[in-house]
Structure formats: C-alpha cells, structure tokens
Design an enzyme around this catalytic site. Structure first.
Site, mmCIF file in Angstrom:
data_model
loop_
_atom_site.group_PDB
_atom_site.id
_atom_site.type_symbol
_atom_site.label_atom_id
_atom_site.label_comp_id
_atom_site.label_asym_id
_atom_site.label_seq_id
_atom_site.Cartn_x
_atom_site.Cartn_y
_atom_site.Cartn_z
ATOM 1 C CG ASN A 25 40.253 71.738 27.822
ATOM 2 O OD1 ASN A 25 39.906 72.626 28.070
ATOM 3 N ND2 ASN A 25 39.964 70.830 28.685
ATOM 4 C CG ASN A 118 46.396 67.548 34.293
ATOM 5 O OD1 ASN A 118 45.679 67.346 33.119
ATOM 6 N ND2 ASN A 118 45.916 67.205 35.244
ATOM 7 C CG HIS A 120 41.567 67.785 38.376
ATOM 8 N ND1 HIS A 120 41.403 66.559 37.873
ATOM 9 C CD2 HIS A 120 40.734 67.706 39.495
ATOM 10 C CE1 HIS A 120 40.816 65.820 38.847
ATOM 11 N NE2 HIS A 120 40.263 66.409 39.655
ATOM 12 C CB SER A 147 42.293 73.495 39.226
ATOM 13 O OG SER A 147 41.210 73.636 40.011
ATOM 14 C CD GLU A 154 49.971 65.967 46.259
ATOM 15 O OE1 GLU A 154 49.010 65.765 46.877
ATOM 16 O OE2 GLU A 154 51.119 66.796 46.433
ATOM 17 C CG LEU A 155 46.709 61.786 40.298
ATOM 18 C CD1 LEU A 155 47.085 61.730 38.984
ATOM 19 C CD2 LEU A 155 45.671 60.382 40.688
ATOM 20 C CG ASP A 156 44.510 65.260 39.719
ATOM 21 O OD1 ASP A 156 44.990 65.501 38.689
ATOM 22 O OD2 ASP A 156 43.727 64.067 39.861
ATOM 23 C CD GLU A 185 37.738 71.145 31.775
ATOM 24 O OE1 GLU A 185 37.805 70.633 30.721
ATOM 25 O OE2 GLU A 185 37.273 70.286 32.836
#
Length: 225
Positions: A25, A118, A120, A147, A154-156, A185
C-alpha cells in the site's frame, strides 16, 4: 451541511506512514503522489521492524525512514509514547497505517484524532480482525472487499471513508482472493489520502464527511468491476 476547513494548499499535506511489512500500500501511495500534482507528500515512513521491505521502498523513493523497535519498550504505552514523539518530529497533518501490526493504545488514537487512517481487508463492519479472506470463503459470501476508515479506540470500528467491493469467484482460495483485494486497496487508499490532503475529507462529530456532506455508515462505495 458540515463545513470542511480547507488546508493551505501552498503547503503540502505532510503524511507519515506506519508499516511492519512489505509495503504494498505504501508503494501505491508513492506512485499516486510522486507526480506532485496534488497537495499530499509522504514525509516519512516508520516501522517497528528493521527488516520491513516497505522501508526499502521508501528509501528508493527518497523518503526518510525510521525504525522504532517495540521489543525494547516495556509495554504498549511506553512504545506508543515514544512513537508519538518520533512521528511528531515530522509535524504531519495525517498519519496512515499501512500494515502496521500493532494494536494502538487509546492515548495514541486520541492524540491523532481526526487525522489517523487505516485500511482493512474486508467490507467493514464485517470480519474485523485477522484472516478475513479465509473467513469470507468459509462463510460462502458472494462479495468481499476492503475499507478505509478513520481510526478510533474501537478496533477496526472507526467511521468508514471508502470501500471497494470484490466478487468472490467459485474457485477462489484465500491467496487468490487476497490478490484481488490488494489491487482494490491500492486504488482506494491513495484516493482517501488525496481527499484528505485536498481538504475534502474530515472526521465530523457523527462520522466521516466528504465535500461537506456526511458519508453515511458505509462510506463512499466503489462496486465490483
């Protein structure tokens, strides 16, 4: 309508990238930003692993690199405190996680509130955590994807910015599915960074905002091709 504050486009939007691995990425970001046509600029790449190939990609592009080994710190809080100090020496407007294999402390996330992104490998809120491609195949889903989201405690679970859909094919394996998800991505992460650098993307009180309008729970959706 929500007001989005436009950045001073006379100055680049400095970005710091955090990674732990190969940096696929990161390379997509480099390729997207290297022509200088937009206001974004990767100021530095930081890894918690000295052997991360992403560092070599950064060096090849003339980007500063740093290594901060988490193993020499006593606990996550100590490491994250040192990481904040290192990141802030580059005064970034945006910090992006590109395969950074560390769970961040609440203090770190709060420090970069509204300027921490981030990516995911799933269509969140589905399949938070690891092994998403295998889990999608085991569930028999017809669609998968990736995403980009703002990071919260909160994780993800932070507000979604953009998602890209991938159709699951009959003979897919986790590896073949991952390959197609990675391609998407590499499309949507540079896109989200460009939106932020241009002052079009922001984190509002109730979620992500693009061009002054709330994005909604699914973010901007790019369908399967």
């Amino acid at each position: 309508m929500h007001e989005v504050v436009k950045p001073d486009l006379r100055r680049p939007c400095d970005v710091v990238v955090l990674l732990s691995g190969a940096g696929g990425n990161l390379q997509a970001m480099i390729d997207s930003l290297q022509d200088g046509s937009g206001p974004g600029r990767i100021r530095a790449v930081i890894s918690n692993r000295a052997d991360a190939y992403g560092l070599e990609r950064a060096k090849s592009a003339g980007i500063e690199t740093r290594v901060l080994d988490h193993k020499v710190y006593e606990g996550r809080e100590a490491f994250d405190t040192a990481l904040i100090e290192l990141i802030d020496t580059f005064t970034p407007k945006l910090v992006v996680l590109a395969g950074f294999m560390r769970i961040l402390t609440p203090g770190f996330v709060r420090h970069y509130h509204g300027r921490l992104l981030n990516i995911h490998p799933s269509l969140l809120p589905l399949y938070k955590g690891l092994h998403t491609h295998q889990r999608v195949l085991e569930s028999g889903d017809a669609e998968h994807g990736c995403s980009v989201h703002f990071v919260t405690e909160e994780l993800d679970g932070g507000p979604l910015v953009v998602q890209a859909v991938v159709s699951v094919e009959l003979h897919d394996t986790p590896a073949t599915l991952a390959q197609r998800v990675h391609a998407r991505e590499h499309l949507i992460y540079p896109l989200a960074i460009r939106w932020f650098a241009e002052g079009r993307l922001a984190l509002g009180e109730h979620g992500a905002i693009l061009d002054g309008q709330p994005l909604g729970p699914s973010g901007h959706l790019i369908p399967a091709i």
